[in-house]
Design a protein around this motif. Structure first.
Motif, PDB file in Angstrom:
ATOM      1  N   UNK A   7       0.838  -1.199   0.000  1.00 51.88           N
ATOM      2  CA  UNK A   7       0.000   0.000   0.000  1.00 51.88           C
ATOM      3  C   UNK A   7       0.874   1.249   0.000  1.00 51.88           C
ATOM      4  N   UNK A   8       1.862   1.284   0.882  1.00 51.84           N
ATOM      5  CA  UNK A   8       2.730   2.455   0.979  1.00 51.84           C
ATOM      6  C   UNK A   8       3.708   2.537  -0.189  1.00 51.84           C
ATOM      7  N   UNK A   9       4.128   1.382  -0.693  1.00 55.31           N
ATOM      8  CA  UNK A   9       5.028   1.403  -1.848  1.00 55.31           C
ATOM      9  C   UNK A   9       4.331   2.021  -3.060  1.00 55.31           C
ATOM     10  N   UNK A  10       3.082   1.642  -3.282  1.00 58.26           N
ATOM     11  CA  UNK A  10       2.347   2.195  -4.418  1.00 58.26           C
ATOM     12  C   UNK A  10       2.068   3.686  -4.218  1.00 58.26           C
ATOM     13  N   UNK A  11       1.752   4.074  -2.982  1.00 54.19           N
ATOM     14  CA  UNK A  11       1.550   5.489  -2.685  1.00 54.19           C
ATOM     15  C   UNK A  11       2.820   6.291  -2.951  1.00 54.19           C
ATOM     16  N   UNK A  12       3.952   5.738  -2.517  1.00 55.91           N
ATOM     17  CA  UNK A  12       5.231   6.431  -2.699  1.00 55.91           C
ATOM     18  C   UNK A  12       5.571   6.598  -4.176  1.00 55.91           C
ATOM     19  N   UNK A  13       5.084   5.668  -5.006  1.00 61.20           N
ATOM     20  CA  UNK A  13       5.349   5.725  -6.436  1.00 61.20           C
ATOM     21  C   UNK A  13       4.370   6.658  -7.150  1.00 61.20           C
ATOM     22  N   UNK A  14       3.400   7.159  -6.421  1.00 65.99           N
ATOM     23  CA  UNK A  14       2.436   8.083  -7.000  1.00 65.99           C
ATOM     24  C   UNK A  14       1.246   7.411  -7.635  1.00 65.99           C
ATOM     25  N   UNK A  15       0.999   6.154  -7.238  1.00 60.89           N
ATOM     26  CA  UNK A  15      -0.173   5.423  -7.748  1.00 60.89           C
ATOM     27  C   UNK A  15      -1.343   5.647  -6.793  1.00 60.89           C
ATOM     28  N   UNK A  16      -2.508   5.946  -7.323  1.00 59.60           N
ATOM     29  CA  UNK A  16      -3.685   6.092  -6.462  1.00 59.60           C
ATOM     30  C   UNK A  16      -3.971   4.734  -5.827  1.00 59.60           C
ATOM     31  N   UNK A  17      -4.066   4.716  -4.517  1.00 61.28           N
ATOM     32  CA  UNK A  17      -4.145   3.466  -3.771  1.00 61.28           C
ATOM     33  C   UNK A  17      -5.480   3.345  -3.056  1.00 61.28           C
ATOM     34  N   UNK A  18      -6.133   2.211  -3.262  1.00 62.09           N
ATOM     35  CA  UNK A  18      -7.450   1.947  -2.688  1.00 62.09           C
ATOM     36  C   UNK A  18      -7.339   0.696  -1.824  1.00 62.09           C
ATOM     37  N   UNK A  57     -10.549   8.777   3.553  1.00 59.47           N
ATOM     38  CA  UNK A  57     -11.703   7.881   3.709  1.00 59.47           C
ATOM     39  C   UNK A  57     -12.353   7.512   2.379  1.00 59.47           C
ATOM     40  N   UNK A  58     -12.278   8.400   1.363  1.00 60.40           N
ATOM     41  CA  UNK A  58     -12.942   8.087   0.095  1.00 60.40           C
ATOM     42  C   UNK A  58     -12.141   7.101  -0.761  1.00 60.40           C
ATOM     43  N   UNK A  59     -10.981   6.652  -0.253  1.00 61.15           N
ATOM     44  CA  UNK A  59     -10.211   5.615  -0.942  1.00 61.15           C
ATOM     45  C   UNK A  59     -10.252   4.289  -0.186  1.00 61.15           C
ATOM     46  N   UNK A  60     -11.114   4.221   0.826  1.00 60.17           N
ATOM     47  CA  UNK A  60     -11.279   2.984   1.591  1.00 60.17           C
ATOM     48  C   UNK A  60     -12.674   2.423   1.306  1.00 60.17           C
ATOM     49  N   UNK A  61     -12.737   1.171   0.874  1.00 58.59           N
ATOM     50  CA  UNK A  61     -14.016   0.539   0.578  1.00 58.59           C
ATOM     51  C   UNK A  61     -14.358  -0.509   1.638  1.00 58.59           C
ATOM     52  N   UNK A  62     -15.594  -0.956   1.648  1.00 63.32           N
ATOM     53  CA  UNK A  62     -16.041  -1.930   2.638  1.00 63.32           C
ATOM     54  C   UNK A  62     -15.381  -3.284   2.398  1.00 63.32           C
ATOM     55  N   UNK A  63     -14.967  -3.921   3.472  1.00 58.10           N
ATOM     56  CA  UNK A  63     -14.260  -5.198   3.374  1.00 58.10           C
ATOM     57  C   UNK A  63     -15.105  -6.248   2.650  1.00 58.10           C
ATOM     58  N   UNK A  64     -14.457  -6.961   1.720  1.00 62.63           N
ATOM     59  CA  UNK A  64     -15.068  -8.049   0.948  1.00 62.63           C
ATOM     60  C   UNK A  64     -16.340  -7.615   0.208  1.00 62.63           C
ATOM     61  N   UNK A 111     -16.169  -1.048  -6.507  1.00 64.72           N
ATOM     62  CA  UNK A 111     -16.501  -0.542  -7.839  1.00 64.72           C
ATOM     63  C   UNK A 111     -16.912   0.930  -7.787  1.00 64.72           C
ATOM     64  N   UNK A 112     -17.637   1.320  -6.743  1.00 61.62           N
ATOM     65  CA  UNK A 112     -18.054   2.720  -6.590  1.00 61.62           C
ATOM     66  C   UNK A 112     -16.830   3.621  -6.446  1.00 61.62           C
ATOM     67  N   UNK A 113     -15.868   3.193  -5.605  1.00 63.72           N
ATOM     68  CA  UNK A 113     -14.642   3.977  -5.404  1.00 63.72           C
ATOM     69  C   UNK A 113     -13.859   4.081  -6.714  1.00 63.72           C
ATOM     70  N   UNK A 114     -13.724   2.969  -7.417  1.00 65.99           N
ATOM     71  CA  UNK A 114     -12.960   2.963  -8.666  1.00 65.99           C
ATOM     72  C   UNK A 114     -13.632   3.810  -9.747  1.00 65.99           C
ATOM     73  N   UNK A 115     -14.954   3.757  -9.815  1.00 60.80           N
ATOM     74  CA  UNK A 115     -15.648   4.563 -10.816  1.00 60.80           C
ATOM     75  C   UNK A 115     -15.487   6.050 -10.522  1.00 60.80           C
TER      76      UNK A 115
END
Length: 340
Positions: free
Chosen positions: A262-273, A285-292, A298-302
């Motif tokens: 998660x932190x590696x992708x953030x450090x690389x500048x990738x949007x992380x969900x 909070x808008x990049x955290x989705x409900x578990x399972x 899909x809502x977050x990604x859209x």
């Protein structure tokens, strides 16, 4: 200060533990001498003040051989180290703890996993300090716990020249295992495709023999999906390069997990969900989705897909800024200070 470090592997080609090579390099900067006891030794290029002692897994399995070599090194090197750092494997602290305590060696244990065990609780009794990413990433409460975040090499995991496209490029880094909930990501990708959102998905990581049935099911499922590619085993360089050309990295592990990807992708500048509530301290909070919950993902990604490139760049820059607070240099300096 002189250190003895125990870890599973010292190997730049190991798909899971190659990152620890940088940790050892950083320890060496703070130390007169570093001895590393590892289960398996592979390719490495460490500073002159570092010596690697393998228990011999690379030449064949033998628990008796491992034990004999471990105690030989721990005892024979006793005058050449002042403190011990145990990385992720509590059994080393269980085995060596009585000896190190008797010799008045400070013991630090690094452990990140939601699952507890008798071995871990015994190891904790010998440890002077326990280091973990957060309070939630260690499975039980103890006054010895020091939450430090993850040690990310922010020089290695750095942004590239990202080229936007009309397709939302999604990726996941991690082994093919039930705990990773990869089916949730596939379900979300299918939902986005059904809604007419142009999307692709890339998986980086192999599976363990114990997860073969799950992995086979996930691969079979992916074969029926368009724009879905499984790359298998990937080196750290391949992973960092992949981050730089993807819009989104998804981590679907549940709370209690603080995956360094998660932190590696953030450090690389990738949007992380992500879905783990443990990550609320590093992700908005808008990049955290409900578990399972694939629909929640899909809502977050859209929402990300509908963002302008200017909005995405601001988000990427902010995530990179948050990730740099978990840099390797600061983390190792704290560990060395606590064990001195």
């Amino acid at each position: 200060m002189r250190f003895l470090i125990t870890t599973q592997a010292v190997d730049l080609d190991d798909p899971v533990l190659a990152f620890f090579h940088r940790w050892i390099e950083e320890f060496a900067k703070h130390s007169e001498k570093v001895h590393v006891i590892c289960l398996k030794e592979g390719r490495h290029a460490l500073p002159e003040n570092v010596t690697v002692h393998s228990l011999g897994k690379e030449s064949g399995r033998s628990r008796l051989k491992y034990l004999a070599r471990f105690f030989k090194y721990a005892w024979r090197l006793r005058h050449d180290y002042d403190a011990v750092f145990v990385h992720m494997n509590p059994e080393y602290a269980v085995l060596g703890g009585p000896l190190w305590r008797a010799m008045h060696k400070k013991i630090g244990l690094w452990y990140i996993h939601p699952r507890s065990s008798i071995r871990l609780r015994i190891a904790a009794t010998f440890a002077d300090h326990i280091f973990s990413a957060s309070n939630d990433s260690f499975p039980f409460a103890t006054p010895k716990l020091i939450p430090l975040g993850h040690g990310i090499d922010i020089g290695f995991f750095s942004p590239g020249n990202f080229v936007p496209s009309s397709i939302l490029h999604i990726m996941h880094v991690g082994r093919l295992a039930p705990v990773k909930n990869i089916e949730v990501i596939l379900d979300a990708v299918e939902e986005l495709s059904a809604r007419g959102v142009p999307v692709s998905f890339d998986q980086y990581g192999e599976d363990l023999p114990s997860d073969a049935t799950y992995a086979a099911h996930i691969r079979e499922r992916a074969r029926s999906m368009q724009e879905c590619t499984f790359h298998g085993k990937a080196t750290p360089t391949q992973v960092s390069d992949a981050y730089r050309v993807h819009d989104v990295h998804v981590n679907a592990t549940t709370s209690g997990s603080f995956d360094k990807a998660v932190l590696e992708s953030m450090a690389t500048g990738t949007i992380t969900v992500a879905s783990s509530k443990t990550l609320k301290s590093v992700l908005p909070s808008d990049l955290i989705f409900e578990e399972r919950n694939s629909h929640s993902l899909a809502i977050v990604l859209e929402h990300i897909a509908r963002m302008s490139e200017t909005e995405r760049k601001v988000l990427r820059d902010n995530l990179r800024k948050n990730a740099t607070k978990n840099n390797l240099q600061q983390l190792l300096a704290t560990i060395v200070r606590e064990l001195s």
